[in-house]
Design an enzyme around this catalytic site. Structure first.
Site, PDB file in Angstrom:
ATOM      1  CD  GLU A   1      -2.802   1.342   2.360  1.00 30.32           C
ATOM      2  OE1 GLU A   1      -2.762   0.482   3.249  1.00 30.32           O
ATOM      3  OE2 GLU A   1      -3.575   2.305   2.362  1.00 30.32           O
TER       4      GLU A   1
ATOM      5  CD  GLU B   1      -2.484  -1.800  10.759  1.00 31.23           C
ATOM      6  OE1 GLU B   1      -3.056  -1.935   9.654  1.00 31.23           O
ATOM      7  OE2 GLU B   1      -1.997  -0.709  11.126  1.00 31.23           O
TER       8      GLU B   1
ATOM      9  CG  MET C   1       0.274  -3.262   4.839  1.00 26.53           C
ATOM     10  SD  MET C   1      -0.690  -1.772   4.393  1.00 26.53           S
ATOM     11  CE  MET C   1      -2.026  -2.545   3.486  1.00 26.53           C
TER      12      MET C   1
HETATM   13  N1  B3K Z   1      -2.853   1.124   5.707  1.00 26.47           N
HETATM   14  C1  B3K Z   1      -1.500   1.249   6.166  1.00 26.47           C
HETATM   15  C2  B3K Z   1      -0.830   2.425   5.567  1.00 26.47           C
HETATM   16  C3  B3K Z   1       0.312   2.099   4.698  1.00 26.47           C
HETATM   17  C4  B3K Z   1       0.800   3.306   3.972  1.00 26.47           C
HETATM   18  C5  B3K Z   1       2.134   3.131   3.402  1.00 26.47           C
HETATM   19  N2  B3K Z   1       2.646   4.338   2.794  1.00 26.47           N
HETATM   20  C6  B3K Z   1      -1.415   1.295   7.642  1.00 26.47           C
HETATM   21  C7  B3K Z   1      -2.681   1.589   8.343  1.00 26.47           C
HETATM   22  O1  B3K Z   1      -3.211   2.662   8.286  1.00 26.47           O
HETATM   23  O2  B3K Z   1      -3.225   0.691   8.923  1.00 26.47           O
HETATM   24 ZN    ZN Z   2      -5.118   2.098   8.787  1.00 31.04          ZN
END
Ligand code: B3K
Ligand code: ZN
Length: 878
Positions: A124, A301, A266
Site C-alpha cells: 500500500e 490493523e 499494514m
Molecule cells: N494502511 C496502512 C498504511 C500504509 C501506507 C504506506 N505508505 C497502515 C494503516 O493505516 O493501517
Molecule cells: Zn489504517
C-alpha cells in the site's frame, strides 16, 4: 526528467480491464528474485471495447510476456519507467509475465525488500507495481494464489495471504509453499514474508463457533515480546464482534514483526506486517505508552479486515473512507478497554497539536483530497485523525444505535466492493434518517474551523443567549470566501457560580444538564430559558467537533470549570486553557524584559487538584501536565520559539517550587510494589508518580535529582526507568546524567527498540550542545539511515520535540535536518518527505528563521527530487 504531474479525483475512470484471478510464483533471491504472474483478465463492462491495456511497473526487468500463451513481439507493447502498455488485447484473456527484481537494493521499503534476515513486502498504496506488472489500483479486485520458493535453510518459513494449500521440497536445497486467498482483494493488500522466523500460536473461537488460528511470527530473540500483542489481538477480535458484529473470515490470522518499516503496520489480508516497534512489548523494554500504542495498532490493523479489506476504497482519494473509520474504531476500542477520558484527551492532544498544525501549514488538504502528485504524501494526520473525528461526529449526530445500523448497512451493502466516501455517508444518512448533504463539506474543506462564541445573560428574563459564529480560514487552493458553513454537533452544559449544573431548557424543552445542539449556518443563536443566575458555559464537551472554540473566559471561570464541570474532558481542557494563559503571561513579561510571575489562579487550581481526592488518577495525571511547546506555538499568531520554551520552563519550575511537599507526597503515594502490568490503573499510578518527579526535578534541587537517580537504579520497569533517565539526561547535572545515559546505552546495545528510546532521550536535551550529540549519535553503530525507526528516533525526535535547538538562530539545526533529507531522498522517498515536515512550518516564525528555513528548502530543491519530496517542497515554497 519531466516535472511530476498531479492527478485529480474529477478525472476518475474505471479501469479498462479487470483481473479476476492471479497466480504468482516467487523464486526468492537477494538480487534476482524471479516473479511469474498469470492474470485472468476481462474488459470492464462499463468501458468501451478496444482500449489498450495499461499496467503499472517500476524497477522491473521484463523477461517474458504472453497473451493466451502466445509471447508478444516487441512492437506489440510499449515499456517506460512506470508503465507497460499493450495496444490490443481480446475481451477476455490470460496474461503471463515474468520479471526479475532486486529486493536487496530496495531501500525505499516498498514492494519486496530485505529486512534483517528476511524478505518482506509493503504494497500500500502503490508498492505492488514494484513486484510485477499489474493494474495496481484498489478498484481492481482479484483472488490470489501465491507460490513462494526459497532456500530451505535460510528461509524456512514462507508466508503469504490466505491459507496454505501445498508445500514441498525442490532440488538444490530449496522448498516451496503455496497459499490461496479466497477473498477478492486489491493488489495493495498482497503480502509475502520469508525468513528464519519463529512463531507463537493461539486460538480464537468466533461468535459463530469457528476456530481461528492466530500466529505472531518474529525473530527468535523477540519471542519474549509477543504475549501482549496476542492478548490485544484477541481483545480486538472480540470487541469487533460485540461493537460492530464483525467476525473474522479466514481460518488463519498472522502477524509478522519486521525491523525496517516505513509506517506502524499494514493490514494485508490474513498476513499483517508490523513494524517491530508496533507489536513487540515487554515490561523490561517497553514503556506504558508503547504498550498502549501496540494495543491500538494491533486492533487498528485487525479492524481493517472489514473497514478496508472486505469493503475497500475505489481510489486513493477515498483513503479516509478506510483510515478515518478504522482510526475511529481503534480509538473506541482503546477507550473501552482502558480509561475512556484519558484516551479522548490523548487523541485530542494529537489532533490539536499536530493535525491543526498540518491544517494551518502549506500542505493542508481536505480529508478527501482533490488532487495529488504522490499519494504516499497523503497518509496524514488529516486523513487519519480528522477523518476519525468526522466519523465520531456522525455517531454523535445519529446516536449510538442508529450509527450501528448505518455501519451494518454499509458493511452488508458494499461487502466485496471498492467504494467511495459517499457510500459510507449515505448508509449513515439512510439508517439515521438525517440529511447529511451539508455534512459532506467536512470531506471537501481543508483548514480548522473556528467557532466564536459569546454568551449574554438577561437576569430579568432569566434567559441565556449563546451566539455561535463559525468560519474556516483560507488554506492553499481554498480561499476563505469559498469556505462554507459546516454541519456539526456542539455538546454543552451550563454551570452556576457555585459550579452546580444548571438544568437546560431550550425552546421550551427540557434537555437535562448536558445537550447537543447542531450548527448548520454561519451564525446561530441558542436561547436557554429558566436560567436562574449568570452561567459559565461548558462548551464543546468531549471535543464534539474538530474545531477551535473561542470564548472570552476569564481565569476564575476556567478555574470553576476545572473544579466542577461534569464533563471530564472539559475539566482537562479548562485546565489547559488556564495553563496556556499563565504561560502566555510569562512570555509577555519575558519579551518586555519584566519580572515574570506565576499566575495565582493556576497555582490555586493545581493546589486544589493535589489536595482533592480523585477517583480518576489517570485524568488527574493528565490535568497536571502543562501544554506542550508545540501546542503553545500552535496558539500563537507570531511564534517566539525561545519565549515559549523559557516561559513553559518558568511555570513548571514555579509550580514545582510552590507545591514541592505536595508533589513529593504524590510521588511517594504512587510507589507500588505490585508486579508490572500495563493495566490502566497501574499506568495511571506511574504516570502520576513521574509527573510529580518531573515537577520536583524542575526545581533543580539535588534531592529531587537523587530521587530520579534512585528510581533509575531501582530498575523496576522501562516506564519508570525511562522517565528517570530522561529527567537526569535533560538536567544540567552532568555528573548524574552522563553515567546514567552511558550505562543504559551499554546495557541495551543489543536491543534496537530500546536503543531508539536511548537516541530520542539524548537528542531532546534542551542544552545547546545537543547538536554535537545528534551528529555523534548518527555515527553510532546502532544508527542506520536506512532504518526508518532510527531516523525517526534521532532526526524526527530532534526536529519535532527539541524546538529550541532545531530552531537555533545560526541555522545549524535546519542544516542538519536538510542534510539528512537530501540523503534520504535517494534512499527512501517516503521517509524523506515526512522528515522534512518541520522545515516547512516557517509561516508564523520570525523573518530570520523563515529565511534560514527557506534557504534549506531551496537547497533541497536543487537535488533531483523524488515525486514525494518534490510535491512537499513545491507546496512549502509556493
Ligand atoms: N494502511 C496502512 C498504511 C500504509 C501506507 C504506506 N505508505 C497502515 C494503516 O493505516 O493501517
Ligand atoms: Zn489504517
Amino acid at each position: 526528467m519531466a516535472e511530476p504531474q498531479a492527478i485529480h479525483l474529477k478525472d476518475y475512470l474505471p479501469p479498462a480491464y479487470l483481473v479476476d484471478d492471479v497466480a504468482l510464483k516467487f523464486d526468492l533471491d537477494d538480487h534476482a528474485t524471479r516473479v511469474s504472474a498469470r492474470l485472468k483478465m476481462r474488459r470492464h463492462p462499463q468501458r468501451e471495447a478496444g482500449l489498450p491495456l495499461e499496467l503499472f511497473g517500476t524497477a522491473l526487468r521484463l523477461t517474458h510476456i504472453a497473451i493466451e500463451g502466445q509471447p508478444l513481439d516487441e512492437d506489440e507493447y510499449r515499456l517506460d519507467a512506470e508503465r507497460l502498455v499493450i495496444a490490443k488485447v481480446p475481451e477476455r484473456f490470460e496474461l503471463t509475465t515474468e520479471v526479475i527484481i532486486d529486493p536487496a537494493a530496495n531501500t525505499a521499503l516498498e514492494g519486496l525488500y530485505r529486512s534483517s534476515s528476511m524478505f518482506c513486502t509493503q504494497c500500500e498504496p502503490e508498492g505492488f507495481r514494484r513486484i510485477t506488472y499489474y493494474p495496481d489500483r484498489p478498484d481492481v479486485m482479484a483472488t490470489f494464489t501465491t507460490t513462494v520458493i526459497g532456500d530451505r535453510e535460510r528461509l524456512p518459513v514462507l508466508l503469504s495471504n490466505g491459507n496454505p494449500t501445498e508445500s514441498g521440497e525442490l532440488p538444490n536445497g530449496r522448498h516451496f509453499v503455496t497459499w490461496r486467498d479466497p477473498f477478492p482483494k486489491p493488489s495493495y493488500l498482497f503480502a509475502l514474508v520469508a525468513g528464519a522466523l519463529e512463531k507463537v500460536e493461539d486460538h480464537f473461537t468466533t461468535v459463530s463457533g469457528r476456530q481461528v488460528t492466530l500466529q505472531i511470527w518474529v525473530e527468535r530473540e523477540n519471542l519474549d515480546k509477543t504475549e501482549f500483542a496476542m492478548g490485544a489481538l484477541k481483545r480486538a477480535m472480540k470487541w469487533d464482534e460485540e461493537a460492530y458484529g464483525r467476525e473474522y473470515d479466514l481460518d488463519l490470522f498472522m502477524i509478522v514483526a519486521v525491523n525496517d518499516f516505513n509506517m506502524g503496520a499494514m493490514e494485508n489480508k490474513g498476513l499483517n506486517i508490523f513494524n517491530s516497534s508496533a507489536v513487540l512489548a515487554n515490561p523490561a523494554t517497553t514503556v506504558d505508552a508503547n504498550f498502549q500504542r501496540v494495543e491500538g495498532i494491533v486492533a487498528h490493523e485487525y479492524f481493517h479486515n472489514w473497514s478496508g479489506n472486505r469493503v475497500t476504497c475505489r481510489d486513493w482519494f477515498q483513503l479516509a473512507l478506510k483510515e478515518g473509520f478504522t482510526v475511529f474504531r481503534d480509538q473506541s476500542f482503546s477507550a473501552d478497554v482502558n480509561s475512556a477520558p484519558v484516551k479522548r484527551i490523548e487523541d485530542v492532544s494529537v489532533l490539536r497539536t499536530m493535525q491543526f498544525a498540518e491544517d494551518a501549514g502549506p500542505t493542508a488538504h481536505p480529508v478527501r483530497p482533490e488532487s495529488f502528485i504522490e499519494i504516499s504524501n497523503f497518509y496524514t494526520l488529516t486523513v487519519y485523525e480528522k477523518g476519525a473525528e468526522i466519523v465520531r461526529m456522525l455517531r454523535q449526530l445519529l446516536g449510538a444505535e442508529r450509527f450501528r445500523t448505518g455501519a451494518d448497512l454499509y458493511f452488508s451493502r458494499f461487502d466485496g466492493q471498492a467504494v467511495r466516501v459517499e457510500d459510507f455517508v449515505s448508509s449513515m444518512s439512510e439508517a439515521g434518517d438525517v440529511d447529511l448533504t451539508r455534512f459532506m463539506r467536512w470531506y471537501a474543506q481543508a483548514g480548522t474551523p473556528v467557532l466564536d462564541v459569546e454568551g449574554e445573560y438577561d437576569a430579568k428574563a432569566q434567559v441565556y443567549r449563546l451566539k455561535v459564529r463559525q468560519h474556516t480560514p483560507a488554506t492553499p487552493g481554498q480561499p476563505a470566501e469559498r469556505k462554507l458553513p459546516l454541519h456539526l454537533p456542539l455538546r454543552l452544559g451550563l454551570l452556576d457560580a457555585g459550579g452546580a449544573a444548571i438544568p437546560l431548557w431550550l425552546d421550551g424543552e427540557s434537555r437535562g444538564t448536558d445537550t447537543v445542539v447542531e450548527l448548520f449556518e454561519a451564525e446561530h443563536e441558542f436561547r436557554f430559558e429558566r436560567v436562574p443566575s449568570a452561567p459559565v458555559p461548558s462548551l464543546l464537551r468531549g471535543f464534539s467537533a474538530p474545531v477551535k472554540l473561542r470564548f472570552p473566559y476569564d481565569r476564575e471561570q476556567l478555574a470553576l470549570l476545572v473544579k466542577y464541570d461534569e464533563d471530564g474532558f472539559n475539566r482537562w481542557d479548562a485546565g489547559q486553557r488556564l495553563a496556556l494563559a499563565a504561560i502566555e503571561e510569562v512570555m509577555l513579561a519575558l519579551q518586555a524584559g519584566a519580572e515574570p510571575r506565576l499566575d495565582p489562579t493556576l497555582l490555586d487550581v493545581f493546589t486544589h487538584l493535589l489536595d482533592t481526592p480523585s477517583d480518576d488518577l489517570a485524568v488527574l495525571a493528565e490535568m497536571l501536565k502543562l501544554p506542550s511547546e508545540a501546542y503553545i506555538a500552535g496558539e500563537q499568531e507570531a511564534i517566539d520559539i525561545d519565549a515559549i520554551h523559557q516561559a513553559r520552563r518558568f511555570v513548571t519550575r514555579a509550580l514545582g517550587e510552590a507545591l514541592e511537599p505536595r508533589f513529593r507526597a504524590l510521588f511517594e503515594a504512587n510507589q507500588s510494589e505490585a508486579p508490572y502490568a500495563p493495566s490502566f490503573e497501574q499506568i495511571a499510578q506511574r504516570s502520576l508518580r513521574n509527573v510529580a518527579l518531573g515537577y520536583l526535578c524542575a526545581t533543580g534541587g539535588e534531592k529531587a535529582l537523587h530521587l530520579a537517580q534512585h528510581q533509575f537504579e531501582q530498575d523496576r520497569n522501562m516506564t519508570d526507568v525511562r522517565a528517570a533517565l530522561t529527567l537526569l539526561a535533560h538536567s544540567d547535572a552532568h555528573q548524574l546524567g552522563d553515567p546514567a545515559v552511558k550505562a543504559f546505552g551499554e546495557r541495551w546495545a543489543h536491543d534496537p527498540l530500546v536503543m531508539d528510546q536511548w537516541f530520542a532521550i539524548q537528542v531532546t536535551r534542551p542544552q545547546p550542545d545537543v547538536l554535537d550529540r545528534v551528529r555523534f549519535l548518527m555515527r553510532h553503530p546502532a544508527f542506520s539511515i536506512k532504518n526508518p525507526n532510527k531516523v525517526r528516533a534521532l532526526i524526527g525526535a530532534f526536529a519535532n520535540l527539541n524546538r529550541v535547538n532545531f530552531h537555533r538562530l545560526d541555522g545549524e539545526g535546519y542544516r542538519l535536518v536538510a542534510d539528512v533529507v537530501i540523503e534520504l531522498n535517494r534512499l527512501n522517498p517516503d521517509i524523506a518527505a515526512r522528515i522534512v515536515t518541520p522545515l516547512t512550518r516557517f509561516q508564523r516564525l520570525d523573518a530570520k528563521r523563515q529565511s534560514l528555513m527557506r534557504a534549506e528548502l531551496e537547497r533541497i530543491r536543487r537535488e533531483p527530487l523524488s515525486r514525494n519530496l518534490f510535491e512537499v517542497i513545491e507546496k512549502a515554497l509556493a
